[in-house]
Structures are given as structure tokens and as C-alpha cells.
Design a protein around this motif. Structure first.
Motif, short mmCIF file in Angstrom:
data_model
loop_
_atom_site.label_atom_id
_atom_site.label_comp_id
_atom_site.label_asym_id
_atom_site.label_seq_id
_atom_site.Cartn_x
_atom_site.Cartn_y
_atom_site.Cartn_z
N UNK A 48 4.68 -6.36 4.98
CA UNK A 48 3.92 -5.57 5.95
C UNK A 48 3.29 -4.35 5.28
N UNK A 49 3.99 -3.76 4.31
CA UNK A 49 3.43 -2.62 3.59
C UNK A 49 2.23 -2.98 2.74
N UNK A 50 2.12 -4.25 2.36
CA UNK A 50 0.92 -4.71 1.67
C UNK A 50 0.90 -4.48 0.18
N UNK A 51 2.04 -4.21 -0.45
CA UNK A 51 2.06 -4.01 -1.90
C UNK A 51 1.71 -5.32 -2.60
N UNK A 52 0.79 -5.24 -3.55
CA UNK A 52 0.32 -6.42 -4.29
C UNK A 52 0.40 -6.12 -5.79
N UNK A 53 0.30 -7.16 -6.63
CA UNK A 53 0.38 -6.94 -8.07
C UNK A 53 -0.58 -5.86 -8.56
N UNK A 54 -0.06 -4.96 -9.37
CA UNK A 54 -0.85 -3.88 -9.93
C UNK A 54 -0.82 -2.59 -9.14
N UNK A 55 -0.28 -2.61 -7.93
CA UNK A 55 -0.23 -1.40 -7.10
C UNK A 55 0.76 -0.38 -7.66
N UNK A 56 0.47 0.89 -7.38
CA UNK A 56 1.42 1.97 -7.61
C UNK A 56 2.02 2.34 -6.25
#
Length: 230
Positions: A48-56
Motif C-alpha cells: 500500500x505504501x508503494x515502495x518499489x525497487x530503487x526507492x529511498x
């Protein structure tokens, strides 16, 4: 000034609100409240938070580091996760038990985050807001806005209590509210007001976020998400 509260492993600080000071007892309580559902809840929070590869990612009130670990897996080696917690005991524990090399932990308070402006793609703050001193919660939300990049995503979550979780949330809410008034006055209020994450929707808009969205998790949490405008 601080004092120990024996019914739960916390210290009440005038500066930082409720600080959980026993990671192992906290882990035990989490196991009681969520049972085998806790891992599924963590997965839902990450999605739900939407963290994807490469995010900080910044995880505020990171505690023993379990959500940070799930976020670290989601962002991968090209991303990073920083956990911030006001409890030195929690930060020390999380550092020792961190498995991923893209994860770090620092001591800091939600209302005065020790990070630069527009540093993160995602900010999470779960089961934490009711621990922040009531008069500093708007400051904490403004800090979350500050550290997000334009277009960044915020996830707030807290208990959406039923059954045993409802009973424990009642106790924790009473401890939190007792800081600002008598036990009698605290008992006369809605005992679940402090853990209803929807109460922050208007404040989020006031500090600059787009209109938040609420969802009730099947795993006993209420989740509020908002985006910083581009």
C-alpha cells in the motif's frame, strides 16, 4: 523529564511522548496481537505504501526493524531504508538484527527528523502517532511532508482494533491521554480516539498533502495514505 510505566515497557517523555524501551517485550506483544498475521500485515503495508525497487524510504518509529526489513526487500539493492526511532534501545536492537545491507537506523523524533528536505520517495509511520505527544503531532506530520520529495508517498497506520487488540489499544490510549489530564478525564473520552488514524486526515491536507485515502486492513490496522504534490 521521564518516568517508567510498568504496565507496558515504555517511558513517558515530555519531549518525545511514549518511548518503548524493551524490544523483546514489544515483539512478544506484537506476536500476541497479530499472531501469524503480522508478516501478512507487513506485506500489505509495503504494498500500500508503494515502495518499489530503487526507492529511498524513511520508516519513522521503526522499532525493532521488522517493517524496515520488509521495505528493504521491496526497494532492493539500488534502494535504501532508514529507520528512525526515539528509543535508543530500539535502534540498538534493530541495528544488531538488520539483515539487509541497504538498511540503517538512527535515533530521532518524528517531530524533528534528523534528515534533509525532499530526501525520500516513501515515508512510513506505523503504530506510532499515538506515542507522539499530542501537542507535537502536527509538527510530526509537517516533518513528514518536508522530507518527502515532490510526488512522494506517505503511509500512516495504527490499530483498527477488534477483540484483544481493542482491549490493549484501550490501555495504551489511556496511558497516552493521562499525560495531559487526570485518569478520570481520560476515561470519559472515546478510548480509541488516539489510535484512529483517520483523525489526521485534515492535518495532512493542512500541511500540504493531497487528500488522503483510508483503508481498513483485514489484519487489524487502519491505513491512511497521502501524496505530496509534484
Amino acid at each position: 523529564m521521564s518516568r517508567n510505566i510498568q504496565l507496558f515497557p515504555v517511558t513517558v517523555s515530555d519531549d518525545n511522548g511514549l518511548l518503548i524501551t524493551s524490544p523483546r517485550r514489544y515483539n512478544a506483544l506484537t506476536a500476541v496481537l497479530f499472531g501469524g498475521r503480522h508478516r501478512r500485515l507487513l506485506s500489505e503495508l509495503v504494498a500500500v505504501g508503494g515502495a518499489v525497487p530503487g526507492d529511498r524510504v524513511l520508516d519513522i518509529g521503526s522499532g525493532p526493524g521488522k517493517l524496515a526489513a520488509a521495505l528493504a526487500a521491496a526497494v532492493g539493492p539500488d534502494g535504501s531504508v532508514l529507520g528512525i526511532d526515539a528509543s535508543r534501545a530500539m535502534v540498538d536492537y534493530a541495528r544488531v538484527h538488520a539483515a539487509a545491507g541497504n538498511t540503517g537506523f538512527e535515533v530521532g523524533a518524528a517531530q524533528s527528523l534528523p534528515v534533509p528536505d525532499a530526501e525520500f520517495d516513501v515515508v512510513t509511520c506505523t503504530f506510532v502517532m499515538h506515542h507522539v505527544a499530542a501537542e507535537r503531532r502536527a509538527d510530526a506530520l509537517a516533518e513528514m511532508y518536508r522530507v518527502l520529495r515532490p510526488g512522494g508517498r506517505l503511509l500512516l497506520a495504527d490499530a483498527h482494533p477488534t477483540g484483544l487488540m481493542r482491549a490493549v489499544a484501550d490501555v495504551m490510549g489511556r496511558v497516552s491521554r493521562a499525560r495531559n489530564g487526570s485518569e478520570k478525564a481520560a476515561a470519559q473520552r472515546d478510548p480509541f480516539l488516539d489510535v484512529d488514524i483517520r483523525r489526521y486526515a485534515d492535518t495532512l491536507v493542512g500541511v500540504g498533502f493531497q487528500t488522503p485515502e483510508f483503508r481498513a486492513s483485514r489484519y487489524g490496522a487502519g491505513i491512511l495514505t497521502a501524496r505530496k504534490p509534484r
